[in-house]
Design a protein around this motif. Structure first.
Motif, PDB file in Angstrom:
ATOM      1  N   UNK A   1       0.843  -1.201   0.000  1.00 63.36           N
ATOM      2  CA  UNK A   1       0.000   0.000   0.000  1.00 63.36           C
ATOM      3  C   UNK A   1       0.879   1.251   0.000  1.00 63.36           C
ATOM      4  N   UNK A   2       1.920   1.238   0.835  1.00 65.95           N
ATOM      5  CA  UNK A   2       2.828   2.377   0.900  1.00 65.95           C
ATOM      6  C   UNK A   2       3.495   2.636  -0.459  1.00 65.95           C
ATOM      7  N   UNK A   3       3.930   1.585  -1.124  1.00 64.98           N
ATOM      8  CA  UNK A   3       4.631   1.730  -2.410  1.00 64.98           C
ATOM      9  C   UNK A   3       3.706   2.193  -3.528  1.00 64.98           C
ATOM     10  N   UNK A   4       2.407   1.931  -3.377  1.00 64.71           N
ATOM     11  CA  UNK A   4       1.474   2.296  -4.428  1.00 64.71           C
ATOM     12  C   UNK A   4       1.187   1.170  -5.394  1.00 64.71           C
ATOM     13  N   UNK A   5       1.520  -0.054  -5.023  1.00 62.89           N
ATOM     14  CA  UNK A   5       1.245  -1.206  -5.873  1.00 62.89           C
ATOM     15  C   UNK A   5      -0.161  -1.753  -5.634  1.00 62.89           C
ATOM     16  N   UNK A   6      -0.709  -1.504  -4.436  1.00 62.88           N
ATOM     17  CA  UNK A   6      -2.055  -1.938  -4.092  1.00 62.88           C
ATOM     18  C   UNK A   6      -2.824  -0.749  -3.545  1.00 62.88           C
ATOM     19  N   UNK A   7      -4.071  -0.633  -3.917  1.00 65.70           N
ATOM     20  CA  UNK A   7      -4.937   0.432  -3.407  1.00 65.70           C
ATOM     21  C   UNK A   7      -5.769  -0.104  -2.252  1.00 65.70           C
ATOM     22  N   UNK A   8      -5.791   0.643  -1.152  1.00 65.14           N
ATOM     23  CA  UNK A   8      -6.597   0.276   0.010  1.00 65.14           C
ATOM     24  C   UNK A   8      -7.775   1.255   0.103  1.00 65.14           C
ATOM     25  N   UNK A   9      -8.981   0.745   0.049  1.00 67.33           N
ATOM     26  CA  UNK A   9     -10.173   1.570   0.153  1.00 67.33           C
ATOM     27  C   UNK A   9     -10.933   1.184   1.412  1.00 67.33           C
ATOM     28  N   UNK A  10     -11.270   2.183   2.218  1.00 68.04           N
ATOM     29  CA  UNK A  10     -11.946   1.928   3.486  1.00 68.04           C
ATOM     30  C   UNK A  10     -13.437   2.169   3.328  1.00 68.04           C
ATOM     31  N   UNK A  11     -14.235   1.136   3.582  1.00 61.60           N
ATOM     32  CA  UNK A  11     -15.682   1.234   3.517  1.00 61.60           C
ATOM     33  C   UNK A  11     -16.247   1.069   4.923  1.00 61.60           C
ATOM     34  N   UNK A  12     -17.124   2.010   5.339  1.00 62.10           N
ATOM     35  CA  UNK A  12     -17.763   1.881   6.644  1.00 62.10           C
ATOM     36  C   UNK A  12     -19.090   1.156   6.472  1.00 62.10           C
TER      37      UNK A  12
END
Length: 463
Positions: free
Chosen positions: A437-448
């Motif tokens: 996630x930090x490197x930008x290879x994976x996107x983290x999306x937070x859903x409530x």
């Protein structure tokens, strides 16, 4: 130490009077705690900020004090919390985090030392469980908003003389509460404490580039690391010996050696430090290049240094800092009995997160007397020098392969289950995920969803 009304009190410049119980005094007088008097809290930062000579000893006392105050407020076990906080740093090597190298883990060393100590009211297991962040007591010492972080920010700011580490500790203390989630007690902050927690975020954000990651400190720390690695290769001492040495022992050993470690120590003594010849900022590197660099172990870094040194014709050191964890952004804020993440309700916290990521950079250092000799080669390929040496290193990631197969994964728990099916442990999963996630290879999306947060993951494409 002051004796008042049959109670022993230590005077502290940050928290003023810190009272100690009979058992705490006994622990303070052990060799493991006294050793911390000669281990600098901020490594070689004193080369930049001359007053930064404070030690792990007073930080341990300060952490104990704050942790005890929070434990009392939250009805946790105050004595257990204070004792564990007092001991949480006894495993540090000389110069603190600077020398966590070659597999040295100060937390594991601390646990090993605790197993050999004697306690009046608690077992070794109870204390180690708290050190392992279990229970409410563990979260007080090490969590999203913890006693350890609050003390070191206040203390490091005071001793360096900068005005950036100031936090509204009293307000945080008044706003801190517990809530229950899935049968476990967790720590949250009431709405009235949002600005106080933001002060913690701002303090950390400003202290890192100004103090903890100051360019000169980083160069000196890198030189000391390499000096110790040379000393280990020359068998002057073993890696486990660092658990019993202090700054004085280490400096004496390096100064009286005859190898490369002696030369580097002499340069540090004379403040004749290496110079930064190239800086790669976060945005200068592609996600793949970031991943390759932060995934390197010490042997990989040394081998890359050797290749760069051969090309430039002089010793070259490579400084790849760890990626920022930013735990404070996950603090739970409680508003009208509903729970929110801090960066969900605080525009400031949301804006600081990408800014903090971009503070990360990679440095290449060379001896000051060799700069003229390497100037021509640097001018030819300065921006591409490091990139050329790492361009053929493949990206190896189990989680990236999983994402390629599933395209999108809904829920961190689901992702973890799939990763375990591929042979990964929980620890390996979270470590690799955070790096991706930090490197930008994976996107983290937070859903409530309802009262909880779901983390969804997908692949990020780059050129």
């Amino acid at each position: 130490m002051i004796v008042s009304n049959n109670k022993k009190v230590i005077r502290d410049p940050i928290h003023k009077d810190i009272p100690l119980s009979h058992e705490e005094i006994k622990l303070v007088d052990t060799i493991d705690l006294q050793r911390l008097r000669n281990i600098k809290q901020t490594g070689l930062t004193y080369l930049v900020y001359p007053s930064a000579n404070h030690t792990r000893f007073e930080h341990s006392l300060g952490t104990m004090y704050i942790a005890g105050e929070i434990a009392e407020k939250l009805n946790a076990d105050v004595e257990l919390t204070r004792i564990t906080a007092l001991l949480h740093d006894i495993g540090h090597p000389p110069f603190s985090h600077t020398l966590e190298i070659c597999g040295y883990d100060h937390e594991q060393v601390a646990k090993a030392k605790i197993k050999k100590m004697e306690f009046e009211n608690y077992s070794h297991k109870e204390i180690i469980d708290v050190l392992n962040k279990k229970g409410l007591e563990g979260k007080i010492i090490s969590g999203d908003v913890d006693a350890d972080r609050m003390d070191y920010l206040l203390r490091d700011s005071y001793h360096t003389g900068v005005a950036y580490g100031l936090i509204d500790l009293p307000r945080i203390m008044r706003s801190i509460v517990t809530y229950e989630e899935m049968g476990k007690l967790r720590i949250g902050i009431l709405e009235k404490g949002i600005h106080a927690v933001e002060s913690l975020l701002i303090a950390r954000h400003q202290m890192y580039p100004t103090v903890y990651m100051h360019p000169t400190s980083r160069i000196a720390d890198t030189m000391l690391k390499r000096a110790v690695m040379y000393a280990l290769e020359d068998k002057l001492f073993g890696i486990n010996d660092l658990a019993y040495m202090d700054d004085i022992d280490l400096i004496y050993t390096l100064r009286n050696s005859e190898g490369e470690e002696n030369k580097l120590m002499k340069m540090i003594d004379e403040r004749r430090l290496f110079k930064k010849i190239i800086t790669y900022k976060y945005t200068d590197l592609t996600p793949r290049e970031r991943w390759v660099l932060i995934s390197m172990d010490e042997e990989d870094v040394r081998n890359l240094e050797k290749e760069l040194s051969e090309y430039l014709g002089t010793s070259v050191f490579l400084d790849i800092p760890d990626y920022p964890k930013m735990e404070e952004h996950s603090v739970t804020i409680i508003i009208d009995d509903k729970r929110y993440r801090l960066d969900e309700v605080s525009p400031l916290a949301k804006s600081l997160k990408p800014s903090e990521i971009r503070l990360w950079d990679v440095g290449v250092y060379a001896p000051p007397d060799k700069l003229k000799e390497i100037k021509e080669k640097l001018e030819i390929c300065k921006r591409d020098l490091l990139k050329e040496f790492i361009k053929d290193i493949p990206v190896k990631s189990t989680l990236l392969e999983i994402i390629e197969e599933y395209e999108i994964i809904k829920g961190r728990g689901t992702f973890l289950s799939i990763a375990k099916e591929h042979g990964m442990t929980e620890s390996e999963f979270f470590s690799e995920l955070h790096k991706l996630v930090f490197c930008g290879l994976i996107k983290e999306k937070i859903e409530k969803i309802g009262g909880i947060y779901r983390y969804d993951y997908s692949r990020l494409r780059y050129k």
